[in-house]
Design a protein around this motif. Structure first.
Motif, PDB file in Angstrom:
ATOM      1  N   GLY A   1      46.662   5.096  15.309  1.00 61.72           N
ATOM      2  CA  GLY A   1      45.458   4.484  15.852  1.00 61.72           C
ATOM      3  C   GLY A   1      44.627   3.829  14.760  1.00 61.72           C
ATOM      4  N   ASN A   2      43.387   3.554  15.083  1.00 63.11           N
ATOM      5  CA  ASN A   2      42.474   2.895  14.140  1.00 63.11           C
ATOM      6  C   ASN A   2      41.112   3.558  14.196  1.00 63.11           C
ATOM      7  N   SER A   3      40.445   3.506  13.037  1.00 67.91           N
ATOM      8  CA  SER A   3      39.088   4.041  12.989  1.00 67.91           C
ATOM      9  C   SER A   3      38.335   3.386  11.852  1.00 67.91           C
ATOM     10  N   LYS A   4      37.239   2.738  12.155  1.00 68.87           N
ATOM     11  CA  LYS A   4      36.321   2.210  11.132  1.00 68.87           C
ATOM     12  C   LYS A   4      37.056   1.385  10.063  1.00 68.87           C
ATOM     13  N   GLY A   5      37.998   0.539  10.507  1.00 65.64           N
ATOM     14  CA  GLY A   5      38.720  -0.320   9.565  1.00 65.64           C
ATOM     15  C   GLY A   5      39.890   0.367   8.888  1.00 65.64           C
ATOM     16  N   ILE A   6      40.186   1.585   9.275  1.00 64.71           N
ATOM     17  CA  ILE A   6      41.286   2.332   8.652  1.00 64.71           C
ATOM     18  C   ILE A   6      42.426   2.464   9.661  1.00 64.71           C
ATOM     19  N   GLU A   7      43.662   2.199   9.186  1.00 60.04           N
ATOM     20  CA  GLU A   7      44.801   2.510  10.054  1.00 60.04           C
ATOM     21  C   GLU A   7      45.084   4.001   9.901  1.00 60.04           C
ATOM     22  N   PHE A   8      45.045   4.708  11.008  1.00 59.89           N
ATOM     23  CA  PHE A   8      45.115   6.177  10.968  1.00 59.89           C
ATOM     24  C   PHE A   8      46.415   6.649  11.624  1.00 59.89           C
ATOM     25  N   ILE A   9      47.163   7.487  10.902  1.00 58.76           N
ATOM     26  CA  ILE A   9      48.417   8.034  11.459  1.00 58.76           C
ATOM     27  C   ILE A   9      48.441   9.532  11.177  1.00 58.76           C
ATOM     28  N   HIS A  10      48.698  10.307  12.184  1.00 56.21           N
ATOM     29  CA  HIS A  10      48.896  11.738  11.911  1.00 56.21           C
ATOM     30  C   HIS A  10      50.066  12.299  12.704  1.00 56.21           C
ATOM     31  N   GLY A  11      50.598  13.414  12.187  1.00 58.87           N
ATOM     32  CA  GLY A  11      51.691  14.102  12.865  1.00 58.87           C
ATOM     33  C   GLY A  11      51.188  15.431  13.372  1.00 58.87           C
ATOM     34  N   LYS A  12      51.773  15.866  14.489  1.00 60.61           N
ATOM     35  CA  LYS A  12      51.386  17.168  15.044  1.00 60.61           C
ATOM     36  C   LYS A  12      52.666  17.945  15.373  1.00 60.61           C
ATOM     37  N   LEU A  13      52.849  19.058  14.696  1.00 55.57           N
ATOM     38  CA  LEU A  13      53.994  19.929  14.974  1.00 55.57           C
ATOM     39  C   LEU A  13      53.683  20.724  16.239  1.00 55.57           C
ATOM     40  N   SER A  14      54.656  20.796  17.152  1.00 50.85           N
ATOM     41  CA  SER A  14      54.413  21.541  18.394  1.00 50.85           C
ATOM     42  C   SER A  14      54.216  23.031  18.092  1.00 50.85           C
ATOM     43  N   ILE A  15      53.442  23.692  18.934  1.00 52.66           N
ATOM     44  CA  ILE A  15      53.175  25.126  18.746  1.00 52.66           C
ATOM     45  C   ILE A  15      54.496  25.895  18.808  1.00 52.66           C
ATOM     46  N   GLY A  16      54.681  26.790  17.846  1.00 49.89           N
ATOM     47  CA  GLY A  16      55.895  27.610  17.812  1.00 49.89           C
ATOM     48  C   GLY A  16      57.014  26.996  16.992  1.00 49.89           C
ATOM     49  N   GLU A  17      56.862  25.729  16.582  1.00 50.71           N
ATOM     50  CA  GLU A  17      57.895  25.078  15.760  1.00 50.71           C
ATOM     51  C   GLU A  17      57.604  25.317  14.278  1.00 50.71           C
ATOM     52  N   ALA A  18      58.692  25.286  13.477  1.00 54.64           N
ATOM     53  CA  ALA A  18      58.519  25.569  12.048  1.00 54.64           C
ATOM     54  C   ALA A  18      58.901  24.402  11.146  1.00 54.64           C
ATOM     55  N   MET A  19      59.477  23.349  11.723  1.00 58.36           N
ATOM     56  CA  MET A  19      60.075  22.290  10.909  1.00 58.36           C
ATOM     57  C   MET A  19      59.106  21.127  10.663  1.00 58.36           C
ATOM     58  N   ALA A  20      58.210  21.306   9.712  1.00 65.69           N
ATOM     59  CA  ALA A  20      57.228  20.255   9.439  1.00 65.69           C
ATOM     60  C   ALA A  20      57.812  19.013   8.739  1.00 65.69           C
ATOM     61  N   PRO A  21      58.774  19.154   7.788  1.00 65.79           N
ATOM     62  CA  PRO A  21      59.202  17.963   7.025  1.00 65.79           C
ATOM     63  C   PRO A  21      59.678  16.771   7.864  1.00 65.79           C
ATOM     64  N   PRO A  22      60.452  16.967   8.968  1.00 57.91           N
ATOM     65  CA  PRO A  22      60.861  15.754   9.716  1.00 57.91           C
ATOM     66  C   PRO A  22      59.666  14.980  10.274  1.00 57.91           C
ATOM     67  N   ILE A  23      58.605  15.696  10.659  1.00 61.65           N
ATOM     68  CA  ILE A  23      57.427  14.990  11.184  1.00 61.65           C
ATOM     69  C   ILE A  23      56.701  14.268  10.045  1.00 61.65           C
ATOM     70  N   ILE A  24      56.642  14.921   8.889  1.00 68.82           N
ATOM     71  CA  ILE A  24      55.996  14.279   7.728  1.00 68.82           C
ATOM     72  C   ILE A  24      56.747  12.994   7.359  1.00 68.82           C
ATOM     73  N   ARG A  25      58.082  13.055   7.396  1.00 70.43           N
ATOM     74  CA  ARG A  25      58.867  11.845   7.073  1.00 70.43           C
ATOM     75  C   ARG A  25      58.560  10.727   8.063  1.00 70.43           C
ATOM     76  N   GLU A  26      58.430  11.095   9.339  1.00 71.45           N
ATOM     77  CA  GLU A  26      58.108  10.077  10.366  1.00 71.45           C
ATOM     78  C   GLU A  26      56.732   9.466  10.110  1.00 71.45           C
ATOM     79  N   VAL A  27      55.764  10.302   9.732  1.00 71.21           N
ATOM     80  CA  VAL A  27      54.420   9.781   9.437  1.00 71.21           C
ATOM     81  C   VAL A  27      54.501   8.826   8.232  1.00 71.21           C
ATOM     82  N   LYS A  28      55.241   9.247   7.194  1.00 71.93           N
ATOM     83  CA  LYS A  28      55.318   8.425   5.977  1.00 71.93           C
ATOM     84  C   LYS A  28      56.115   7.134   6.180  1.00 71.93           C
ATOM     85  N   ASP A  29      56.944   7.102   7.213  1.00 77.45           N
ATOM     86  CA  ASP A  29      57.671   5.855   7.519  1.00 77.45           C
ATOM     87  C   ASP A  29      56.704   4.720   7.861  1.00 77.45           C
ATOM     88  N   HIS A  30      55.457   5.043   8.168  1.00 75.22           N
ATOM     89  CA  HIS A  30      54.468   4.020   8.528  1.00 75.22           C
ATOM     90  C   HIS A  30      53.718   3.457   7.317  1.00 75.22           C
TER      91      HIS A  30
END
Ligand code: SF4
Ligand code: SF4
Length: 288
Positions: free
Chosen positions: A126-155
């Motif tokens: 999304g966007n906020s105050k002139g900033i392109e904003f991207i975040h990742g959210k790991l689903s509750i109960g999941e443990a595998m954060a790195p694949p989501i981080i890689r997806e965020v960094k792909d942007h």
């Protein structure tokens, strides 16, 4: 330039630094803020972005065709995470333990393993105050954060200034978020816990070959040991933020510091230009 904002210890003010740095820069540059603290993203509380895209993140997990399977056990032997087991005439898959590495399907001699996607979280853009904003959210109960981080960094877009808000600690998700940065800001506080966790974080960034500097938050409490350590290790302290009840009040109400106390905008701009100079001179030294 990619600047990651990390801390060995939680609650030191990492998100405060990342969001205010991005807000200060947005007036003079094209800025992206990536919240890679995917287990507990909170930068959106301060930036209040309007999201216009949401993408689920999947990892590939094995699906066994028991018609082809001979129960040889090779898949279980190769799995480093104990996510697949062969018990007599049954193959059991434990999806929550699977890292999606693909080794079992690659090595299955009967070609009995297909890969199916399992959703583990989401990336929102999304966007906020002139900033392109991207975040990742790991689903509750999941443990595998790195694949989501890689997806965020792909942007990450080359040529923009990208600020990455990293999870606390020095574990795999932190390494995944920090690697590839041009500079890492380590936010800490002048306490024995702050010093202990800073030393671990510095070991990590040195291992990754990422230059770093320190932001000392809540100065006025604790002792001088963090400053002494930084001096001894030749690590620059680039910014000191005093312990101030007004800063805490703004933070607790989700109001960015640079909007509540506007003089901090200059402080964060100066911090950015200092980082920029240091990163350029380090990269010049590496080229020589
Ligand atoms: S490696 Fe393939 S054939 Fe062997 S037990 Fe696993 S799924 Fe079955
Ligand atoms: S994909 Fe990798 S982690 Fe998942 S079960 Fe197969 S070998 Fe184990």
């Amino acid at each position: 330039m990619i600047i990651s904002v990390a801390s060995g210890k939680g609650g030191t003010g990492k998100t405060l630094v990342a969001t205010n740095l991005a807000l200060s820069l947005a007036r003079e540059d094209r800025v992206q803020l990536l919240d890679c603290d995917v287990e507990e993203p909170d930068a959106h509380i301060f930036l209040k972005p309007i999201f216009n895209q949401s993408k689920p993140v999947f990892i590939p997990i094995p699906q066994v065709d028991e018609e082809k399977c001979t129960y040889c056990g090779q898949c279980a032997e190769v799995c480093a995470y104990k996510a697949i087991a062969v018990i007599k005439k049954h193959v059991l898959v434990f999806p929550e333990l699977c890292h999606g590495c693909g080794a079992c399907s690659y090595l299955c001699p009967e070609d009995a393993i297909a890969e199916v996607g399992r959703e583990i979280g989401v990336v929102e853009i999304g966007n906020s105050k002139g900033i392109e904003f991207i975040h990742g959210k790991l689903s509750i109960g999941e443990a595998m954060a790195p694949p989501i981080i890689r997806e965020v960094k792909d942007h990450i877009v080359q040529g923009r200034t990208t600020i990455i808000d990293v999870a606390p600690g020095t574990s795999c998700p932190v390494v995944e978020a920090v690697k590839g940065s041009d500079f890492c800001l380590l936010v800490t506080e002048p306490t024995p816990f702050g010093l202990n966790d800073l030393t671990l974080a510095i070991e990590m960034v040195r291992e990754l070959g990422v230059p770093c500097g320190v932001v000392l938050n809540r100065t006025g409490v604790g002792d001088k040991k963090v400053e002494d350590y930084c001096l001894k290790e030749n690590i620059p302290i680039l910014l000191q933020i005093p312990l101030d009840i007004e800063i805490a009040r703004l933070y607790s109400r989700g109001i960015p510091l640079v909007e509540g106390i506007t003089k901090y905008r200059e402080t964060f701009l100066k911090l950015f230009h200092d980082i920029e100079q240091r990163a350029q001179s380090i990269s010049g030294e590496r080229d020589d």
